[in-house]
Design a protein around this motif. Structure first.
Motif, short mmCIF file in Angstrom:
data_model
loop_
_atom_site.label_atom_id
_atom_site.label_comp_id
_atom_site.label_asym_id
_atom_site.label_seq_id
_atom_site.Cartn_x
_atom_site.Cartn_y
_atom_site.Cartn_z
N UNK A 68 11.30 41.92 -51.00
CA UNK A 68 10.38 40.95 -51.43
C UNK A 68 10.11 39.86 -50.43
N UNK A 69 8.87 40.16 -49.91
CA UNK A 69 8.33 39.46 -48.71
C UNK A 69 7.95 38.29 -49.26
N UNK A 70 7.53 37.87 -50.49
CA UNK A 70 7.14 36.78 -50.85
C UNK A 70 8.02 35.35 -51.06
N UNK A 71 9.40 35.97 -51.07
CA UNK A 71 10.37 35.07 -50.91
C UNK A 71 10.36 34.55 -49.46
N UNK A 72 10.26 35.05 -48.46
CA UNK A 72 10.25 34.69 -47.12
C UNK A 72 8.98 33.95 -46.66
N UNK A 73 7.81 34.57 -47.10
CA UNK A 73 6.45 34.02 -46.65
C UNK A 73 6.27 32.88 -47.39
#
Length: 117
Positions: A68-73
């Motif tokens: 879930x890259x959106x949580x970090x970015x």
């Protein structure tokens, strides 16, 4: 009583993948590989060193973002600045519709409402 189960497509709702690699990791990995190549060639490093730098960057990115890259970015997107403003409401078409029936000498000019600097 027979059970009538409907077959369900298990791929529906899942994340796109290229084998075990999530598809949203591919573009950042290319960028990390390109940066590692440029840094490695800039410092005249061997291909093994460039490979280690690439592996370190890719693994760090995968650990930080995971599936879930959106949580970090999303942490790096600035929040909007909201401010409260007060202004007199003037209809856009006020001079066209309200003043159409009045005689020309009684019409109000819009310039009266604007402030000159």
């Amino acid at each position: 009583m027979p059970s009538n189960f409907r077959p369900v497509n298990t791929i529906l709702g899942s994340q796109p993948r290229l084998g075990p690699i999530p598809a949203d990791q591919i573009i950042p990995w290319f960028c990390i590989t390109g940066a590692a190549y440029l840094v490695g060639r800039g410092f005249n490093l061997s291909w093994v060193s460039i490979g280690f730098i690439t592996a370190w960057g890719v693994s760090t990115w995968w650990i930080l973002t995971g599936g879930k890259s959106w949580k970090f970015t999303a942490k790096f997107v600035p929040t909007p600045t909201w401010s409260r403003g007060y202004a007199r409401y003037l209809r856009f078409t006020s001079d066209e519709t309200e003043n159409r029936q009045t005689p020309a000498k009684n019409r109000q000019s819009i310039r009266r409402f604007t402030h000159s600097i």
